[in-house]
Motif scaffolding. Structure first.
Motif, PDB file in Angstrom:
ATOM      1  N   PRO A  80     -12.783   1.445  49.054  1.00  0.00           N
ATOM      2  CA  PRO A  80     -13.071   1.054  47.677  1.00  0.00           C
ATOM      3  C   PRO A  80     -13.193   2.274  46.754  1.00  0.00           C
ATOM      4  O   PRO A  80     -14.263   2.594  46.232  1.00  0.00           O
ATOM      5  N   ILE A  86     -15.736  -6.418  47.568  1.00  0.00           N
ATOM      6  CA  ILE A  86     -15.890  -4.969  47.642  1.00  0.00           C
ATOM      7  C   ILE A  86     -17.268  -4.652  48.218  1.00  0.00           C
ATOM      8  O   ILE A  86     -18.288  -5.056  47.657  1.00  0.00           O
ATOM      9  N   ILE A 127      -9.738  -0.091  43.664  1.00  0.00           N
ATOM     10  CA  ILE A 127     -10.427  -1.213  43.021  1.00  0.00           C
ATOM     11  C   ILE A 127      -9.627  -1.701  41.817  1.00  0.00           C
ATOM     12  O   ILE A 127      -9.392  -2.907  41.643  1.00  0.00           O
TER      13      ILE A 127
END
Length: 703
Positions: A81, A16, A86
């Motif tokens: 993200p 990420i 996520i």
């Protein structure tokens, strides 16, 4: 690709990276500024995992938000993200993986703090630590809070997965001393405020009761607002966590190559893995990362929690030697073309040892040369020949093995910072000009043309005193006494301090992590614990163990600890230990006799060194670094000794320093010479099979 059929676990990664934060201000006027190195971090990590650790493409999940100069990330929305994406990615990997599989999680972006939505556990004024999604400026968006992250990781562990997580982000953030103009090329991955925005309290991770139960289990029923260690989560159970800094510190990103920023933790993590190879414990990896980070960023201390004695990513397999072919040889330009590049996770400055085709790579004496990457191409890169060991011609088809010896940059740069609010009666221009003049001809420290690549910043404060700052604009501690700009020889004194700091940091960085060396990982160094009272005539039995290998322990003055040094090699080694002191001095502490250069330890033998915590007069806190050298041959390391700052260097006459007697002593003496013969040292160019280092840190506070 499924590895389980061959008896090996599968590997999965969740990566990420967030550079773009949608430009919506928080209610208090604060906002999360865009970053410049997070997506690049993820690209480098992805390349490393695929090329060096054989992660299959279908097992690597990426969520990134690139800053394309507009108001939205450049990627498709399904790859942003966000909180929702996520959480979904965590759950997808947890459901795909099977017991025994390895999971690697890497987050690069802002870390934040928000008013808790769990007041029953953290109190009415409690704070949640959180990862900051790209769309957090929307008041309906949610942080990924610490209780949720704990639950996601716990679900993985409960399924029998082997988990490692890296969080390259701040907690509370912070500001550099002089602002952005004094820290060119540096950005902070966090902000200095708590977000009080009312936000949704429901969680996509799981029912509230389950989140609270997991937190209770991890904290054993206690409340937690602030804790030692990384500060992100309670002590990990069943997984390993790297955090970029302590809760009170900042996580920085910096343009290491002068052009493109990377997260400091990510950069040195990958650099250390290049140096040591993947088959290294988290503890050894952490020790090296801390040493590298502190040589440049004193106010960022990477933290390790969890199973520090486990190998990186839990791999028990023998790692193959990473070798690439020499595609072409350009004799006129003194360079070779290697069949490797950015697609293999390699960067500018990567170094290789070149062997004739068919050589035994464990025979270091067969190396022909060391080469260094220039500007990396996609799959092929020209590399300059920087050291030769034989007169043999390098031929097309020769093999180049990635080296881990790294380098020690001897000549460093200082940027002259002009303050904006200095009283008119203080002539900072004349003071800085005098310092520039005093630095002329010293050989160790150069005045930088701009601040983007400076190792130090020199400024004049509002009291009319010289201040030396690190790259981020934080004053370097324990530089005493204060030097007033109008005093006689003040400029000369601050110039000597800069040279002294440069030499100290060169010793701190000196290491040999050549993965092909027979001494690699054969020197074990650890702290055993603490005692309040101790008689050195007795065996050291700690009253309290240092159970967390990733936390730099803190001792009060007068307390005792002990360092265990063990020879894990199959032959005897010569051991020497130094203390890099809070007053910027370096002293040999083992053996401590003035005429003794080393102590021989037989194979499997160990020694325990009791050490009493202390501070120089007038200091309230400081840092000691215990650095241990092990060699096959006899070597005089006393060349590395430095006096305390501003004290004259004196050598014991009985030692008769007549100059270096072997190549290793030549390397050592170069680091503390009056004039450096080179701009940087490459330890791999010296007899790397004959020496190894290890080091650890202890923080000391006044009682």
């Amino acid at each position: 690709m499924d590895n389980r059929a061959s008896g090996h676990p599968n590997r999965y990664a969740l990566l990420i990276g967030i550079d773009c934060y949608l430009p919506n201000r928080l209610p208090d006027g604060g906002w999360y500024p865009n970053l410049g190195g997070c997506v690049r971090d993820i690209s480098h990590v992805e390349a490393f995992l695929k090329s060096r650790l054989d992660f299959p493409q279908e097992h690597v999940f990426k969520l990134t938000a690139s800053d394309a100069g507009g108001t939205e990330p450049a990627e498709p929305r399904e790859n942003w993200p966000t909180y929702e994406n996520i959480v979904a990615a965590f759950k997808r990997i947890t459901n795909m993986a099977q017991s025994g599989d390895h999971i690697y999680i890497h987050y690069s972006g802002h870390g934040g703090r928000a008013s808790t939505i769990y007041p029953e556990h953290k109190g009415a004024n409690g704070i949640d630590e959180a990862l900051v999604p790209t769309d957090i400026g929307n008041s309906e968006a949610r942080y990924l809070r610490d209780l949720e992250l704990a639950k996601l990781l716990n679900d993985m562990v409960a399924g029998g997965l082997v988990v490692a997580a890296v969080l390259d982000s701040c907690h509370s953030g912070g500001l550099t001393r002089g602002g952005a103009e004094f820290a060119a090329g540096v950005a902070v991955r966090g902000i200095g405020t708590v977000d009080n925005t009312p936000r949704p309290v429901d969680s996509l991770v799981g029912p509230r009761e389950e989140l609270l139960d997991v937190w209770d289990h991890m904290t054993e029923g206690g409340t937690r607002n602030v804790s030692p260690g990384s500060g992100w989560l309670p002590e990990p159970k069943g997984y390993t966590l790297f955090a970029a800094c302590r809760p009170s510190e900042s996580a920085f990103e910096y343009a290491f190559n002068g052009r493109e920023r990377n997260g400091v933790l990510t950069y040195w993590l990958l650099d250390s893995l290049d140096d040591t190879g993947p088959g290294v414990s988290y503890k050894v990896l952490h020790d090296r990362i801390v040493a590298k980070v502190h040589s440049q960023f004193e106010n960022q201390t990477p933290q390790l929690q969890g199973e520090g004695d486990r190998l990186f990513l839990g791999s028990e397999r023998t790692q193959p030697v990473y070798a690439v072919p020499v595609m072409q040889v350009d004799v006129a330009e003194n360079r070779v073309l290697l069949g490797a590049g950015q697609a293999h996770g390699l960067r500018e400055g990567a170094r290789f040892a070149v062997y004739p085709n068919g050589s035994d790579f464990s025979n270091l004496g067969s190396r022909d040369a060391i080469v260094e990457f220039l500007a990396p191409g996609a799959t092929e890169t020209w590399a300059a020949i920087i050291e030769r060991f034989t007169g043999r011609e390098i031929l097309q088809g020769a093999q180049a093995v990635l080296l881990g010896a790294g380098s020690v940059r001897l000549v460093q740069k200082v940027w002259m910072c002009r303050g904006q609010e200095i009283p008119a009666e203080i002539d900072q221009e004349s003071a800085l000009r005098a310092a520039c003049n005093a630095l002329q001809g010293n050989g160790w420290v150069e005045v930088s043309e701009d601040g983007s690549q400076a190792d130090y910043n020199l400024a004049v404060n509002e009291n009319g005193e010289y201040e030396i700052w690190d790259r981020t604009g934080h004053p370097i501690g324990n530089l005493r006494p204060a030097l007033r700009v109008g005093d006689t020889l003040a400029a000369e004194s601050v110039a000597r301090r800069l040279v002294h700091l440069t030499k100290y940091n060169a010793v701190n960085q000196l290491s040999n992590y050549d993965p092909m060396s027979p001494l690699a990982r054969k020197l074990e160094v650890e702290l055993l614990g603490r005692r309040t009272q101790y008689d050195p005539a007795d065996p050291f039995e700690p009253e309290e163990l240092f159970t967390d290998p990733g936390r730099t322990p803190t001792l009060k003055t007068g307390e005792w600890t002990a360092v265990r040094i063990r020879n894990a090699a199959a032959r005897s080694l010569n051991i020497t230990a130094f203390d890099l002191q809070p007053d910027w001095g370096i002293t040999q502490i083992y053996p401590s006799g003035h005429g003794d250069l080393f102590v021989e330890l037989d194979a499997g033998q160990e020694v325990v060194l009791p050490l009493r915590a202390g501070l120089p007069q007038g200091y309230s806190e400081g840092k000691d670094v215990v650095k241990v050298f092990a060699t096959i041959g006899t070597t005089n390391f006393r060349w590395l000794e430095l006096p305390a700052l501003d004290q004259p260097l004196s050598r014991n006459a009985s030692l008769r320093y007549t100059g270096p007697k072997n190549p290793l002593e030549e390397l050592i003496s170069t680091i503390t010479a009056d004039q450096p013969l080179k701009r940087q040292l490459i330890p791999a160019a010296y007899p790397s099979r004959e020496w190894v280092t290890a080091q650890l840190e202890v923080h000391v506070k006044k009682m």
